[in-house]
Design a protein around this motif. Structure first.
Motif, PDB file in Angstrom:
ATOM      1  N   THR A   1      23.734  47.119   1.558  1.00  0.00           N
ATOM      2  CA  THR A   1      24.117  47.578   0.221  1.00  0.00           C
ATOM      3  C   THR A   1      25.369  48.442   0.300  1.00  0.00           C
ATOM      4  OG1 THR A   1      21.825  47.509  -0.564  1.00  0.00           O
ATOM      5  CG2 THR A   1      23.373  48.879  -1.810  1.00  0.00           C
ATOM      6  N   VAL A   2      26.362  48.114  -0.500  1.00  0.00           N
ATOM      7  CA  VAL A   2      27.620  48.847  -0.536  1.00  0.00           C
ATOM      8  C   VAL A   2      27.484  50.058  -1.452  1.00  0.00           C
ATOM      9  CG1 VAL A   2      30.060  48.718  -1.193  1.00  0.00           C
ATOM     10  CG2 VAL A   2      28.948  46.766  -0.078  1.00  0.00           C
TER      11      VAL A   2
ATOM     12  N   ALA B   1      31.207  44.449  -2.228  1.00  0.00           N
ATOM     13  CA  ALA B   1      30.292  44.841  -3.295  1.00  0.00           C
ATOM     14  C   ALA B   1      29.967  43.678  -4.222  1.00  0.00           C
ATOM     15  CB  ALA B   1      30.890  45.997  -4.096  1.00  0.00           C
TER      16      ALA B   1
ATOM     17  N   ALA C   1      33.011  51.056  -1.277  1.00  0.00           N
ATOM     18  CA  ALA C   1      33.977  50.426  -2.174  1.00  0.00           C
ATOM     19  C   ALA C   1      34.464  51.463  -3.175  1.00  0.00           C
ATOM     20  CB  ALA C   1      33.345  49.247  -2.913  1.00  0.00           C
TER      21      ALA C   1
ATOM     22  N   ASP D   1      26.075  52.068  -7.338  1.00  0.00           N
ATOM     23  CA  ASP D   1      27.329  52.624  -7.810  1.00  0.00           C
ATOM     24  C   ASP D   1      27.155  54.047  -8.353  1.00  0.00           C
ATOM     25  OD1 ASP D   1      27.665  49.966  -7.310  1.00  0.00           O
ATOM     26  OD2 ASP D   1      28.878  49.563  -9.069  1.00  0.00           O
TER      27      ASP D   1
ATOM     28  N   SER E   1      34.971  46.130  -8.721  1.00  0.00           N
ATOM     29  CA  SER E   1      33.592  45.617  -8.789  1.00  0.00           C
ATOM     30  C   SER E   1      32.722  46.326  -9.814  1.00  0.00           C
ATOM     31  CB  SER E   1      32.936  45.725  -7.408  1.00  0.00           C
ATOM     32  OG  SER E   1      32.866  47.086  -6.993  1.00  0.00           O
TER      33      SER E   1
ATOM     34  N   ARG F   1      22.435  44.800  -8.807  1.00  0.00           N
ATOM     35  CA  ARG F   1      23.342  45.936  -8.743  1.00  0.00           C
ATOM     36  C   ARG F   1      22.612  47.127  -9.373  1.00  0.00           C
ATOM     37  NH1 ARG F   1      27.600  43.244  -7.559  1.00  0.00           N
ATOM     38  NH2 ARG F   1      28.975  45.044  -7.422  1.00  0.00           N
TER      39      ARG F   1
ATOM     40  N   SER G   1      25.245  46.331  -4.384  1.00  0.00           N
ATOM     41  CA  SER G   1      25.871  47.650  -4.413  1.00  0.00           C
ATOM     42  C   SER G   1      25.026  48.616  -5.222  1.00  0.00           C
ATOM     43  CB  SER G   1      27.283  47.576  -5.009  1.00  0.00           C
ATOM     44  OG  SER G   1      27.242  47.384  -6.405  1.00  0.00           O
TER      45      SER G   1
ATOM     46  N   THR H   1      29.364  52.040  -3.911  1.00  0.00           N
ATOM     47  CA  THR H   1      30.582  51.942  -4.710  1.00  0.00           C
ATOM     48  C   THR H   1      30.841  53.278  -5.391  1.00  0.00           C
ATOM     49  OG1 THR H   1      30.257  49.576  -5.066  1.00  0.00           O
ATOM     50  CG2 THR H   1      31.741  50.716  -6.579  1.00  0.00           C
TER      51      THR H   1
END
Length: 440
Positions: free
Chosen positions: A318-319, A392, A348, A300, A120, A276, A298, A321
Motif C-alpha cells: 500500500t502506497v 498508487a 506518492a 491518502d 493519483s 483506496r 493507497s 499518498t
C-alpha cells in the motif's frame, strides 16, 4: 508511423535505474535523447548512443520556418540551456522528408525532461466556491470535514454541461502543469443519480475514476448514517461501478467509522473495484491499518501516524499518498515524509485538488512544499510525483521513461528537475506530451 525524437536533453529523469545512470531511483541520463513512436517510448539513451538513422535526423539542418508554437522561428537548436527571460518552451522543431517515417526532431537545448506527473488523488467534479471558508481558516478557524456538504449542495444544483465544462478547465490546468495521468473521485453528489453522474463525467476524461459515495454522510441521513452506508453499498454502487476503476472511503471522525469503511470497501472489492482510502488526516484512527488489511493501492493523507501505522505500511504494498496542498491550505501539521521513507514505505505525492481543503492542481507546487516542509529531498519528491503516483494507481506504463512505456513527457525551462523546488511558483513547464502528442 509517427515519430518524435527529443534530443540534446541536458538531464533526463527516467525513473528507470540502470548501470551508468545517476541519482539512484531517478535513473538520470545526461546529454540524452528519447525516441517516441506511435505514442510509446521506442528508444532511450545518451545522444552519443543514438543509432545512425536517428543521429542523422537529430543533426540535420534546422529549417528556419518550422518552429514549435512555444517560441520564435529559427531559434538556434544547438544552444546550451541558459535562462534568458524569454518565453518558456522556446525551441525549434525540424522534420525529415521521408513521409513513410517522418521524424519530428525536438531540440531540448540542454533542458531537463522527466516523465509526466501522475496525480493519483483529485476531486474535480464539483460546482460552487468555498473561498469564504478558506478565508475563515486563514483567520483562525480549524478545518473540519463538514464543509464538504456545501459543495454537495452546489454540485447537485449544477447541470451536466456546467460540471463538464468546469471539469474540462481543470484538465487543461493539469496538462499545462505537466500532469499527464490523473485520478478523479466522485463524492460531491451523495445521491444515486448524482454520484452516477459524477463518475460518468469523470470517465469522459480519465480511466482512473474513483467512486467515493462514502465521502461524508449527507444531511438527510445525519440521524441514520448506517442507512446511508446501506445506500452506498447497494443501489449507489450498482449505478457507479460500471464507470469506475476504484472505490474509496473517508475513514475519519466526522465521516465514516472503520467498521462502516470496511463494509464499503469490501462491497466495492466484491464488484471488482480496486481499493483506496482517505485515512488519518484529521487525527489518529484506523484508516491506515484498514487500508493495509484490505491491500488497498493507497492510503491518502497519512498526517497522524503511530509506529504501528508506519510498520504496517512498510510491510505492505500500500502506497502512502501525501497531499501537501491540504496542510498548506488548512495550516495543519504536514505529514512526516522522512519518517515514512526511512521506514521503507513507498510514498506518492498528489494534489488532492478540491474546492475546500486544497484548491491547487499543481504538482510542481506540491513538490516544492514537500521538499521545504516535509523532509523530502528533491529526488524523492520528483519520484513521488511521477513513479510514486503511478504505484498508487498500480500502473507500470506511466511515471517512467523506458522502452514500451506510454510517451508522457515533460520538458522544463530549466537544466534540472531541482528547479521545481528551487524556483517555486515559477511556470517552468515548457512542453508536455501525452501519449506522444504535444498537449501543452
Amino acid at each position: 508511423m509517427t515519430r518524435t525524437l527529443l534530443t540534446n536533453i541536458g538531464e533526463l529523469v527516467t525513473n528507470d535505474p540502470a548501470p551508468g545512470r545517476e541519482r539512484g531511483a531517478l535513473g538520470v541520463i545526461r546529454s540524452a535523447a528519447v525516441l517516441v513512436e506511435n505514442g510509446r517510448i521506442a528508444w532511450v539513451g545518451s545522444t552519443a548512443e543514438l543509432p545512425a538513422d536517428l543521429l542523422a535526423a537529430a543533426t540535420a539542418p534546422t529549417r528556419p520556418h518550422v518552429a514549435d508554437s512555444g517560441g520564435p522561428e529559427g531559434l538556434d537548436t544547438h544552444q546550451s540551456w541558459q535562462h534568458t527571460g524569454s518565453v518558456a518552451g522556446s525551441y525549434a522543431i525540424a522534420a525529415t522528408d521521408d513521409d513513410s517515417e517522418a521524424t519530428t526532431v525536438v531540440d531540448a537545448a540542454g533542458r531537463a525532461v522527466l516523465p509526466g506527473f501522475v496525480d493519483s488523488h483529485t476531486h474535480l467534479v464539483f460546482a460552487g466556491d468555498r473561498s469564504a471558508e478558506f478565508e475563515a481558516r486563514m483567520a483562525g478557524r480549524r478545518y473540519e470535514a463538514g464543509g464538504i456538504r456545501s459543495t454537495v449542495a452546489a454540485t447537485r444544483a449544477a447541470s451536466d454541461d456546467e460540471l463538464r465544462a468546469r471539469l474540462a478547465g481543470f484538465v487543461d490546468e493539469l496538462l499545462a502543469q505537466g500532469t499527464t495521468t490523473f485520478e478523479v473521485k466522485s463524492g460531491y453528489g451523495l445521491t444515486v443519480a448524482d454520484e452516477e453522474r459524477a463518475v460518468r463525467l469523470a470517465r469522459e476524461v480519465t480511466a482512473e475514476v474513483t467512486f467515493l459515495g462514502a465521502h461524508v454522510v449527507p444531511a438527510e441521513y445525519a440521524e441514520d448514517p448506517d442507512a446511508y452506508v446501506d445506500l452506498v453499498v447497494g443501489p449507489m454502487l450498482d449505478a457507479c461501478a460500471p464507470h469506475a476503476r476504484w472505490i474509496d472511503v473517508f475513514c475519519e471522525t466526522g465521516a465514516f467509522t472503520p467498521e462502516q469503511s470496511r463494509r464499503v470497501l469490501e462491497a466495492g472489492a466484491a464488484r471488482g473495484l480496486g481499493v483506496r482510502v482517505h485515512g488519518n488526516q484529521l487525527g489518529p484512527g484506523g484508516g491506515v491499518r484498514l487500508a493495509v488489511a484490505l491491500d488497498a493501492a493507497s492510503v491518502d493523507h497519512c498526517t497522524h501516524l503511530d509506529d504501528a501505522d508506519v510498520a504496517a505500511l512498510a510491510g505492505s504494498s500500500t502506497v502512502a499518498t501525501l497531499l501537501p496542498g491540504v496542510e498548506f491550505s488548512t495550516r495543519e501539521p504536514y505529514p512526516d515524509a522522512r519518517r515514512l521513507l526511512d521506514a521503507g514505505v513507498t510514498v506518492a505525492l498528489a494534489s488532492d485538488c478540491n474546492p475546500g481543503s486544497s484548491f491547487t492542481s499543481s504538482l510542481p507546487f506540491c513538490i516544492a512544499v514537500a521538499v521545504r516542509d516535509m523532509g523530502m529531498t528533491v529526488d524523492e519528491a520528483v519520484w513521488a510525483a511521477t513513479a510514486g503516483g503511478a504505484a498508487a494507481l498500480r500502473r507500470t506504463d506511466v511515471g517512467v521513461i523506458r522502452t514500451g512505456a506510454r510517451a508522457d513527457l515533460v520538458l522544463l525551462d530549466a537544466p534540472s528537475v531541482t528547479h521545481l523546488a528551487y524556483r517555486p511558483g515559477v511556470p517552468l513547464i515548457a512542453g508536455v506530451w501525452k501519449g506522444g502528442t504535444r498537449r501543452a
